[in-house]
Write an enzyme that holds these catalytic residues in place. Structure first.
Site, PDB file in Angstrom:
ATOM      1  N   HIS A  74      10.567   0.474  -3.748  1.00 10.93           N
ATOM      2  CA  HIS A  74      10.314   1.406  -4.848  1.00 10.93           C
ATOM      3  C   HIS A  74      10.908   2.775  -4.508  1.00 10.93           C
ATOM      4  O   HIS A  74      10.569   3.364  -3.486  1.00 10.93           O
ATOM      5  CB  HIS A  74       8.807   1.543  -5.105  1.00 10.93           C
ATOM      6  CG  HIS A  74       8.240   0.438  -5.921  1.00 10.93           C
ATOM      7  ND1 HIS A  74       7.172   0.600  -6.754  1.00 10.93           N
ATOM      8  CD2 HIS A  74       8.624  -0.862  -6.049  1.00 10.93           C
ATOM      9  CE1 HIS A  74       6.896  -0.541  -7.369  1.00 10.93           C
ATOM     10  NE2 HIS A  74       7.761  -1.450  -6.949  1.00 10.93           N
ATOM     11  N   TYR A 203       0.324   6.853 -11.325  1.00  8.49           N
ATOM     12  CA  TYR A 203      -0.938   7.508 -10.959  1.00  8.49           C
ATOM     13  C   TYR A 203      -1.313   8.415 -12.139  1.00  8.49           C
ATOM     14  O   TYR A 203      -0.526   9.284 -12.513  1.00  8.49           O
ATOM     15  CB  TYR A 203      -0.755   8.392  -9.723  1.00  8.49           C
ATOM     16  CG  TYR A 203      -0.475   7.666  -8.442  1.00  8.49           C
ATOM     17  CD1 TYR A 203       0.802   7.196  -8.126  1.00  8.49           C
ATOM     18  CD2 TYR A 203      -1.488   7.451  -7.506  1.00  8.49           C
ATOM     19  CE1 TYR A 203       1.054   6.533  -6.934  1.00  8.49           C
ATOM     20  CE2 TYR A 203      -1.237   6.791  -6.300  1.00  8.49           C
ATOM     21  CZ  TYR A 203       0.036   6.336  -6.036  1.00  8.49           C
ATOM     22  OH  TYR A 203       0.279   5.673  -4.850  1.00  8.49           O
ATOM     23  N   PRO A 295      -7.737   5.996  -0.729  1.00  6.40           N
ATOM     24  CA  PRO A 295      -6.490   5.219  -0.882  1.00  6.40           C
ATOM     25  C   PRO A 295      -5.452   5.865  -1.815  1.00  6.40           C
ATOM     26  O   PRO A 295      -4.342   5.392  -1.916  1.00  6.40           O
ATOM     27  CB  PRO A 295      -6.970   3.881  -1.442  1.00  6.40           C
ATOM     28  CG  PRO A 295      -8.350   4.107  -1.915  1.00  6.40           C
ATOM     29  CD  PRO A 295      -8.900   5.265  -1.190  1.00  6.40           C
ATOM     30  N   LYS A 299      -2.167   5.713   2.376  1.00  6.74           N
ATOM     31  CA  LYS A 299      -1.937   6.056   3.778  1.00  6.74           C
ATOM     32  C   LYS A 299      -2.723   5.199   4.769  1.00  6.74           C
ATOM     33  O   LYS A 299      -2.366   5.164   5.953  1.00  6.74           O
ATOM     34  CB  LYS A 299      -2.314   7.535   4.008  1.00  6.74           C
ATOM     35  CG  LYS A 299      -1.366   8.510   3.338  1.00  6.74           C
ATOM     36  CD  LYS A 299       0.041   8.379   3.882  1.00  6.74           C
ATOM     37  CE  LYS A 299       1.074   8.935   2.913  1.00  6.74           C
ATOM     38  NZ  LYS A 299       2.344   8.220   3.021  1.00  6.74           N
ATOM     39  N   TYR A 387       4.506  11.337   0.651  1.00  7.16           N
ATOM     40  CA  TYR A 387       4.238   9.992   0.124  1.00  7.16           C
ATOM     41  C   TYR A 387       5.028   8.935   0.893  1.00  7.16           C
ATOM     42  O   TYR A 387       4.496   7.882   1.233  1.00  7.16           O
ATOM     43  CB  TYR A 387       4.602   9.934  -1.366  1.00  7.16           C
ATOM     44  CG  TYR A 387       4.111   8.679  -2.060  1.00  7.16           C
ATOM     45  CD1 TYR A 387       4.947   7.578  -2.226  1.00  7.16           C
ATOM     46  CD2 TYR A 387       2.806   8.592  -2.539  1.00  7.16           C
ATOM     47  CE1 TYR A 387       4.499   6.427  -2.846  1.00  7.16           C
ATOM     48  CE2 TYR A 387       2.353   7.448  -3.167  1.00  7.16           C
ATOM     49  CZ  TYR A 387       3.198   6.363  -3.318  1.00  7.16           C
ATOM     50  OH  TYR A 387       2.756   5.209  -3.933  1.00  7.16           O
TER      51      TYR A 387
HETATM   52  P1  FAS Z   1      -9.456  -3.227   9.077  1.00  9.07           P
HETATM   53  O1  FAS Z   1     -10.781  -2.763   8.555  1.00  9.07           O
HETATM   54  O2  FAS Z   1      -8.450  -3.779   8.151  1.00  9.07           O
HETATM   55  O3  FAS Z   1      -9.706  -4.388  10.172  1.00  9.07           O
HETATM   56  C1  FAS Z   1     -10.786  -4.310  11.081  1.00  9.07           C
HETATM   57  C2  FAS Z   1     -11.081  -5.731  11.541  1.00  9.07           C
HETATM   58  O4  FAS Z   1     -12.086  -5.668  12.565  1.00  9.07           O
HETATM   59  C3  FAS Z   1     -11.654  -6.601  10.420  1.00  9.07           C
HETATM   60  O5  FAS Z   1     -10.981  -7.833  10.379  1.00  9.07           O
HETATM   61  C4  FAS Z   1     -13.116  -6.776  10.818  1.00  9.07           C
HETATM   62  O6  FAS Z   1     -13.641  -8.028  10.417  1.00  9.07           O
HETATM   63  C5  FAS Z   1     -13.047  -6.663  12.313  1.00  9.07           C
HETATM   64  N1  FAS Z   1     -14.309  -6.218  12.930  1.00  9.07           N
HETATM   65  C6  FAS Z   1     -15.154  -5.274  12.480  1.00  9.07           C
HETATM   66  N2  FAS Z   1     -16.195  -5.148  13.321  1.00  9.07           N
HETATM   67  C7  FAS Z   1     -15.990  -6.042  14.341  1.00  9.07           C
HETATM   68  C8  FAS Z   1     -16.710  -6.385  15.510  1.00  9.07           C
HETATM   69  N3  FAS Z   1     -17.869  -5.780  15.814  1.00  9.07           N
HETATM   70  N4  FAS Z   1     -16.214  -7.345  16.326  1.00  9.07           N
HETATM   71  C9  FAS Z   1     -15.022  -7.935  16.036  1.00  9.07           C
HETATM   72  N5  FAS Z   1     -14.294  -7.672  14.935  1.00  9.07           N
HETATM   73  C10 FAS Z   1     -14.775  -6.718  14.097  1.00  9.07           C
HETATM   74  N6  FAS Z   1      -5.383   1.455   2.191  1.00  9.07           N
HETATM   75  C11 FAS Z   1      -4.310   1.725   1.425  1.00  9.07           C
HETATM   76  O7  FAS Z   1      -3.324   2.274   1.939  1.00  9.07           O
HETATM   77  N7  FAS Z   1      -4.295   1.397   0.077  1.00  9.07           N
HETATM   78  C12 FAS Z   1      -5.372   0.756  -0.515  1.00  9.07           C
HETATM   79  O8  FAS Z   1      -5.349   0.472  -1.703  1.00  9.07           O
HETATM   80  C13 FAS Z   1      -6.497   0.449   0.257  1.00  9.07           C
HETATM   81  N8  FAS Z   1      -7.570  -0.216  -0.293  1.00  9.07           N
HETATM   82  C14 FAS Z   1      -8.663  -0.485   0.490  1.00  9.07           C
HETATM   83  C15 FAS Z   1      -9.797  -1.147  -0.041  1.00  9.07           C
HETATM   84  C16 FAS Z   1     -10.923  -1.411   0.751  1.00  9.07           C
HETATM   85  C17 FAS Z   1     -12.124  -2.122   0.173  1.00  9.07           C
HETATM   86  C18 FAS Z   1     -10.941  -0.990   2.095  1.00  9.07           C
HETATM   87  C19 FAS Z   1     -12.170  -1.226   2.959  1.00  9.07           C
HETATM   88  C20 FAS Z   1      -9.830  -0.342   2.633  1.00  9.07           C
HETATM   89  C21 FAS Z   1      -8.681  -0.089   1.836  1.00  9.07           C
HETATM   90  N9  FAS Z   1      -7.549   0.547   2.352  1.00  9.07           N
HETATM   91  C22 FAS Z   1      -6.453   0.820   1.607  1.00  9.07           C
HETATM   92  C23 FAS Z   1      -7.493   0.920   3.704  1.00  9.07           C
HETATM   93  C24 FAS Z   1      -7.105  -0.311   4.494  1.00  9.07           C
HETATM   94  O9  FAS Z   1      -5.879  -0.821   4.020  1.00  9.07           O
HETATM   95  C25 FAS Z   1      -7.113   0.084   5.937  1.00  9.07           C
HETATM   96  O10 FAS Z   1      -6.430   1.307   6.140  1.00  9.07           O
HETATM   97  C26 FAS Z   1      -6.546  -0.978   6.817  1.00  9.07           C
HETATM   98  O11 FAS Z   1      -7.214  -2.165   6.562  1.00  9.07           O
HETATM   99  C27 FAS Z   1      -6.724  -0.485   8.245  1.00  9.07           C
HETATM  100  O12 FAS Z   1      -6.499  -1.563   9.081  1.00  9.07           O
HETATM  101  P2  FAS Z   1      -7.363  -1.745  10.417  1.00  9.07           P
HETATM  102  O13 FAS Z   1      -7.451  -0.446  11.114  1.00  9.07           O
HETATM  103  O14 FAS Z   1      -6.797  -2.933  11.091  1.00  9.07           O
HETATM  104  O15 FAS Z   1      -8.869  -2.016   9.924  1.00  9.07           O
HETATM  105  C1  PHB Z   2      -2.227  -0.833  -4.084  1.00  8.24           C
HETATM  106  O1  PHB Z   2      -1.275  -1.413  -4.636  1.00  8.24           O
HETATM  107  O2  PHB Z   2      -3.224  -1.442  -3.660  1.00  8.24           O
HETATM  108  C2  PHB Z   2      -2.172   0.666  -3.929  1.00  8.24           C
HETATM  109  C3  PHB Z   2      -0.982   1.316  -4.165  1.00  8.24           C
HETATM  110  C4  PHB Z   2      -0.920   2.700  -4.009  1.00  8.24           C
HETATM  111  C5  PHB Z   2      -2.060   3.399  -3.645  1.00  8.24           C
HETATM  112  C6  PHB Z   2      -3.261   2.734  -3.401  1.00  8.24           C
HETATM  113  C7  PHB Z   2      -3.313   1.354  -3.545  1.00  8.24           C
HETATM  114  O3  PHB Z   2      -2.002   4.760  -3.520  1.00  8.24           O
END
Ligand code: FAS
Ligand code: PHB
Length: 395
Positions: A74, A203, A295, A299, A387
């Site tokens: 993009h 957005y 989100p 980032k 961005y």
């Molecule tokens: P993660 O949370 O992905 O992974 C952590 C892992 O550790 C999980 O698999 C968990 O099961 C495991 N874990 C936890 N406790 C444990 C324990 N005690 N023992 C062993 N394992 C354990 N970011 C964006 O950029 N755009 C988005 O749209 C976006 N949407 C999101 C929506 C939601 C609901 C959430 C919660 C986050 C969102 N994020 C988004 C942020 C997300 O993408 C995170 O930045 C990303 O998953 C970070 O990755 P990790 O640091 O690996 O953490």
């Molecule tokens: C998504 O596609 O999940 C998404 C894209 C851009 C954002 C947040 C989430 O800023």
């Protein structure tokens, strides 16, 4: 499973899996302990936008084949103020950078496949993880799996266990400082197998609230609407979501929108959080275990990747050259980039969302700033360079 390893990685999200892949490539032994099942981890629907630095790191890790084939490059996105759209040209404003749309779900799948293909020590359903001795030089990680307790001795532990994980929580309160903002609203996300309403993201700052039109492929759309904190999914049948999206994204986007049944629907709270430092003795933190961003700026996943890039290189320097200098500098170096992404995510959230306590003056400040960005190449350059992702700090 080995009872001893060099690096014990807690969590098999993008951070833990990517770190494990990079350390393996450098010949450094590691074990990944994941609390949930593989199906649960692969079923999560989260981020969608990858910075070029993240794409390059996945390439270095040898897991970017499908991403190169299926990822959507993009070169811009649109901002809307009360349905009036204008485009931010990322390539023009950054001198050539762009982002890639490729779901975190796919990134996680590609990383897990790579681990399984090489018979890596990736242990799902490892519960009750506990850390001991991280303040000494011989940490031990204990956990339960298949009904028995295991003890894993290691040189270092890396907490990649997300915001609610055990690693940050294991650091004594007087050794860690948290900085937080909790936002008075959440995001309701919907995934549907319908074509996106536009070829780029939109957005939208609308009087009714924020909305985001995103995608996963030319046939799979991802949308978000800002919702109050006290709302539940029961309040949001699919039809209401599609109607609200059409109102907030405006008539042009609505005319191209294809409603359809949600294959996933979830509400996520929004928070800014940073833990300092991202290290305690032999325990390092990376990704959501150390920081959370709203989100809005896309980032979260990308910050996890840049933490991992810095920490992997520091661990490689330690095991290949014996120097702990990069490990000692990891927290400060990572935090330098984390705080800039926190600021950008906080700023873009403040610019595009409706806050419950917002008065007429605050609304006009938002409108004036968006109108200024619409008209100013300089303002668009500032937005665009954040961005697409700021460069990794040198050092
Ligand atoms: P993660 O949370 O992905 O992974 C952590 C892992 O550790 C999980 O698999 C968990 O099961 C495991 N874990 C936890 N406790 C444990 C324990 N005690 N023992 C062993 N394992 C354990 N970011 C964006 O950029 N755009 C988005 O749209 C976006 N949407 C999101 C929506 C939601 C609901 C959430 C919660 C986050 C969102 N994020 C988004 C942020 C997300 O993408 C995170 O930045 C990303 O998953 C970070 O990755 P990790 O640091 O690996 O953490
Ligand atoms: C998504 O596609 O999940 C998404 C894209 C851009 C954002 C947040 C989430 O800023």
């Amino acid at each position: 499973m080995a009872q001893r390893t060099a690096v014990a990685i807690i969590g098999a999200g993008p951070a833990g899996l990517l770190l494990s892949q990079l350390l393996h490539q450098a010949g450094i032994d590691c074990v990944v302990l994941e609390r949930r099942s593989r199906a649960h981890v692969e079923g999560r629907i989260r981020a969608g936008v990858l910075e070029q630095g993240t794409v390059d790191l996945l390439d270095r890790a040898g897991v970017a084949g499908r991403l190169r084939r299926e990822g959507l490059v993009h070169e811009g996105f649109r901002l809307a103020l009360d349905s009036r759209l204008f485009r931010i040209d990322l390539r023009e404003r950054t001198g050539g950078s762009a982002v890639t749309v490729y779901g975190q779900t796919e990134v996680t799948h590609d990383l897990i496949e790579a681990h399984l293909a090489r018979g890596a020590d990736l242990l799902f359903e490892a519960t009750d993880v506990a850390l001991r001795g991280t303040n000494g030089d011989a940490p031990v990680v204990t956990f339960l799996r298949n009904g028995s307790e295991h003890r894993l001795r290691c040189d270092y532990v890396v907490g990649c266990d997300g915001f609610h994980g055990v690693c940050r929580a294991s650091i004594p309160r007087d050794a860690l400082q948290g900085f937080e903002r909790v936002y008075p609203f959440g995001w309701l996300g919907i995934l549907a197998d319908v074509p996106p309403c536009d070829h780029e993201l939109i957005y939208s700052n609308h009087a009714r609230g924020f909305a985001l039109a995103s995608m996963r492929s030319p046939t799979r759309s991802r949308y978000y609407v800002q919702v109050p904190l006290d709302t539940t999914l029961d309040d949001w049948p699919d039809e209401r979501i599609w109607d609200e999206l059409a109102l907030r994204l405006g008539p042009k986007a609505a005319a191209n929108m294809t409603p359809g049944p949600a294959i996933e629907k979830s509400i996520a709270p929004l928070r800014s959080f940073v833990a300092e430092p991202m290290r305690h003795g032999r325990l390092f933190l990376a990704g959501d275990a150390a920081h959370i961003v709203p989100p809005t700026g896309a980032k979260g996943l990308n910050l996890a990747a840049s933490d991992v890039a810095m920490l992997a290189d520091a661990l490689i320097a330690r095991y290949h050259g014996g120097s702990e200098q990069a490990l000692d500098g990891y927290s400060d170096r990572a935090l330098g980039r984390v705080w800039k992404a926190e600021r950008f995510s906080w700023w873009l959230t403040g610019l595009t969302h409706r806050f419950p306590d917002m008065d007429g003056f605050a609304r006009r400040m938002q409108m004036a700033e968006l109108d200024y960005i619409r008209q100013s190449p300089a303002a668009q350059k500032v937005l665009a360079e954040n961005y697409v992702g700021l460069p990794l700090p040198c050092g």
